[in-house]
Enzyme design. Sequence first.
Site, mmCIF file in Angstrom:
data_model
loop_
_atom_site.group_PDB
_atom_site.id
_atom_site.type_symbol
_atom_site.label_atom_id
_atom_site.label_comp_id
_atom_site.label_asym_id
_atom_site.label_seq_id
_atom_site.Cartn_x
_atom_site.Cartn_y
_atom_site.Cartn_z
ATOM 1 C CD GLU A 147 4.458 31.342 62.299
ATOM 2 O OE1 GLU A 147 4.729 31.381 63.512
ATOM 3 O OE2 GLU A 147 3.459 30.755 61.844
ATOM 4 C CB CYS A 169 -3.141 23.865 55.348
ATOM 5 S SG CYS A 169 -4.113 24.866 54.215
#
Length: 410
Positions: free
Chosen positions: A93, A392
């Site tokens: 990703e 994150c």
Amino acid sequence: MDTRALFGLNLAELTELFSTMGEKPYRARQMFEALYKQRVASVEDITTLSQSLRDRLIHDEQTIGLPEIVQTAKSVDGTERYLMRMADGETVETVWMPDGDGGERGDGSEAAEEEQGEDVSAEEAVTAEESKGFWDRRMTAGRPRSSFGTLAANGFRRATICISSQVGCAVNCQFCLTAKLGIKRNLTAGEIAGQVAAVLNRHGIQMGKDRINLVFMGMGEPFLNYDHFIKSVRLLVEGIGIPESRMTVSTSGILPGIERFAAEEVRPKLALSLNASNDMVREEVMPITRKWNIAQLLEAVLKIPLKTREWVTFEYVLLGGVNDQPVHAREVLALLAGIRAKVNLIVWNPGPGIAYTQPKPEDVAVFQKMLIDGGIATYIRRPRGRDIYAACGQLKRTVAEEQPQLVSIS
């Protein structure tokens, strides 16, 4: 991995390739320009090469070999997350963040200067709902628009691309979704830099006009794939034209990698994932601490010859009740004393099956204030793309059936 991929070869390797084909060295320069400056999609598109030479390359099954964006998801804040498929079918990703997440603030770089005046308070950036409200306001606010560059034409000042370096990750940080994948394999330099090229092509980015920042903070640990990581940096600098001052690499604390990194002439800025104020807590959340403790890592960081105005960033994921109390802030101040450091606080981004909680807003505010009062520049990273698992610690090769916001574009 595609051993016939041209993207990922440097100029010397291209020169050797064309030499074996009986071609002059200038052909290698033409190919290098086509691959990285022009970011061509196929060999047939390289019009600086003769048709006969293109035909030979195609006959020899030489391909450009850029990763393919097969799925995309778009957040309410404009962030986009891409599922990238490599030639062997493996996927990673990659994330596109228009206007970035504030991670560069305070690190002394040109990118940091552009962030001045765009800080976000602890209270405003703590929860997903509050973050959405901030970005809704930001997206509708009047911003400079011009025809100078694709980003400016769309109302953005800059963009940040978050890149993966491995298929999965072996480090096993307990608060991170990527850790649940384990490690499949390293990405090649072409696959790492190719993520950037694919995203730039998707958005029609014009290098030299649009301001692009890169963070090696996606899936994987870059310093466990050091050779391919650093080669990708050189390709991005020399080929695509993104200066290393606009790049940041994050490491969980791979000591040999930090030592090699310190000796590089061309290198991004460094962000060390600290995430705890002592070895006991860090071992709990980052088991790799058992191999290299905090003291060893800080000693290695001190040996990095920092450039003028360059600071080392220490990333600190705040976990509710685990590492977010005043005692921890005082320990962080003691650890970083004497280091040219700035701290990025990251409010933990939730994920299924991970048994942590977000810190209280008031604890975040106190923690930040204590560090600032102690003389350390401390910022709160803006959470981007939480609603699509793009923030994150949330990257996990999501597929369409798991995430209804995803749209297949294959």
